[in-house]
Design an enzyme around this catalytic site. Structure first.
Site, short mmCIF file in Angstrom:
data_model
loop_
_atom_site.label_atom_id
_atom_site.label_comp_id
_atom_site.label_asym_id
_atom_site.label_seq_id
_atom_site.Cartn_x
_atom_site.Cartn_y
_atom_site.Cartn_z
CB THR A 92 5.23 4.03 4.63
OG1 THR A 92 5.08 3.10 5.71
CG2 THR A 92 5.02 3.33 3.31
CE LYS A 101 2.23 6.09 2.80
NZ LYS A 101 1.43 4.91 2.47
CE LYS A 148 0.06 3.09 -0.81
NZ LYS A 148 -0.87 2.05 -0.27
CE LYS A 194 5.76 -1.00 5.27
NZ LYS A 194 5.05 -0.45 4.10
CD GLU A 246 0.58 -1.67 0.96
OE1 GLU A 246 -0.54 -1.21 0.66
OE2 GLU A 246 1.39 -1.09 1.70
CG HIS A 284 2.71 -4.40 4.50
ND1 HIS A 284 1.39 -4.65 4.20
CD2 HIS A 284 2.79 -3.06 4.73
CE1 HIS A 284 0.71 -3.52 4.24
NE2 HIS A 284 1.53 -2.54 4.57
CB SER A 287 2.10 1.55 10.06
OG SER A 287 2.21 2.25 8.83
#
Length: 477
Positions: free
Chosen positions: A173, A175, A177, A201, A204, A294, A379
């Site tokens: 993911t 970052k 984010k 990714k 969310e 998610h 995760s």
């Protein structure tokens, strides 16, 4: 009054309030293969008998209301009513019990998770006679399963599409984010994919904010993806989050992603809603896209043991609605997840047939027949030292996703990705050679670090990082 509208008490109607248990508590009922079965953890108000509370749950989530009504006589309540057919004590909890409820299949619209939940959990959770209520599990009958398309094609087809076999998939993911520009975001994606990850990714809450509009992000991430793919010779993916404020906007983003030629997009299925998710899943199936899911907001619903809905129910609902990946906790990371409970719903996501197993929190045998499986995604707060445990717990059919555990590497994003890929390959090789990952995991990582400076640096940074808190949601004693 006209004779056509006149009503008389003599026809059998008697106004007033009846005890729910007189109609909806049926301990002798034999469940049908076509019934949807539910297990509720019920905490009634003081003085409310278990039979009355269980019957109230069955009534208020099916045909019942608080008083007798004339129109009860215009339908067959025996055909349509929910039935509380069993009461079971909860070990160590005098004020709680498990109520088993059977619902006739005709109560539910075909292919609609939205309608299923509106009926079963839509209103009854606010009922005053109950202090708390939790839906622990559902048995979805084959007849209802077959009205859903589920995930796009399933685990094996995804592996064939990606040409990746014999190991878990690796993700990251990006970052921070929030706050990166689209170009810098795409740069981070490229570095991670070039370093050896299979996926990167969107987080969310990355949708389309002033600092990074969705179209710019999609373009830069796609450029990064194809560049890394060309350099490594491996198929890569980035979960482009299509979640939006309206279904129309969500679909516009999904269409643009398809036009770009990316393999996978993403949706926040709880905040976005099941109707939106099912719509998007149908589009993905028709247009060759994988769909990453998610579970943002899940802990609001599932974390408290006495009230809400267990994640195993949300996981089943997602498999019905459609999605190829879903976040499932890690057991060893920073997020909630007791081992046996997690493994229980991981099997419910992946396997075709799952036996009842109360030691893992599974209340009913579930047969998914031909509904494709979903890859669980581990995760949240994981790093290279967790790799042996994650490989042992989740097995090959999973996605292991390291955000800070990749981007926090002291040498940068690409070395962080290299460290994770080396650690994973070492664990898979050791497992295939018959070594015990649970017992020898740290030794396996140390051995691999001797010939990988990137892994050695990662091991040094995260050697003391632990998240030692007891889970809130545990199995009953």
């Amino acid at each position: 009054m006209s004779p056509q509208t006149e009503t008389k008490a003599s026809v059998g109607f008697k106004a007033g309030v009846k005890d729910y248990k007189l109609t909806y508590y049926t301990p002798d009922y034999e469940t049908k293969d076509t019934d949807i079965l539910a297990a509720f953890r019920v905490t009634p108000q003081p003085g409310v008998p278990p039979e009355e509370a269980g019957a109230a749950v069955a009534a208020e989530s099916s045909t019942g209301t608080w008083t007798t009504v004339w129109t009860d006589g215009l339908t067959s309540l025996d055909r349509y009513k929910g039935r509380c057919y069993g009461i079971e004590p909860v070990p160590g909890e005098e004020s709680q019990f498990i109520a088993y409820v059977a619902y006739p299949l005709d109560l539910f619209e075909e292919g609609s998770v939205t309608n299923m939940f509106t009926s079963i959990v839509g209103k009854v959770f606010g009922f005053k006679a109950l202090r708390a209520l939790r839906l622990e599990d559902l048995r979805i009958p084959i007849a209802y399963v077959k009205t859903f398309q589920g995930p796009r094609h399933g685990i094996q087809v995804e592996r064939d599409k990606l040409n990746k076999y014999g190991r878990p998939l690796l993700g990251c993911t990006i970052k921070p984010k929030l706050g990166l520009s689209a170009k810098n975001y795409g740069r981070a994606v490229y570095e991670c994919l070039r370093g050896g990850l299979d996926f990167t990714k969107d987080d969310e809450n990355v949708n389309s904010q002033p600092f990074m509009r969705w179209r710019d992000r999609f373009l830069f991430c796609t450029e990064a993806l194809f560049k890394a793919q060309t350099e490594t010779g491996e198929i890569k993916g980035h979960y482009l989050n299509a979640t939006a404020g309206t279904c129309e906007e969500m679909m516009k983003r999904a269409v643009f992603a398809r036009e770009l030629g990316v393999p996978i997009i993403m949706h926040d299925y709880l905040t976005g809603g099941f109707t939106a998710n099912t719509t998007l899943a149908h589009y993905c199936r028709d247009n060759g896209l994988l769909l990453h899911i998610h579970r943002a907001m899940h802990a609001v619903i599932d974390r408290q043991k006495n009230h809400g809905m267990h994640f195993r129910v949300l996981a089943k609902a997602l498999r019905m609605s459609g999605g190829d990946h879903i976040h499932s906790g890690t057991v060893v990371g920073k997020l909630e997840g007791e081992r046996e409970i997690t493994l229980g719903f991981v099997d419910l996501l992946r396997d075709d047939f799952i036996e009842k197993d109360r030691s893992r929190g599974i209340y009913f045998t579930q047969d998914w027949v031909s509904l494709p499986g979903v890859l669980p995604v581990a995760s949240g707060g994981i790093h290279v030292w967790h790799m042996p445990a994650l490989t042992e717990i989740f097995g090959d059919d999973s996605v292991l996703q390291f955000g800070g555990g990749t981007l926090g590497h002291p040498w940068g994003n690409a070395p962080g990705a290299v460290a994770n890929r080396v650690a994973l390959e070492a664990c898979v090789q050791a497992r295939n050679e018959g070594r015990d990952l649970a017992r020898e995991g740290n030794e396996i990582i140390r051995e691999a670090a001797k010939w990988s400076p990137e892994l050695a640096a990662a091991c040094e940074v995260w050697k003391a990082i632990k998240f030692e808190f007891n889970p809130v949601d545990t199995l009953d004693x």
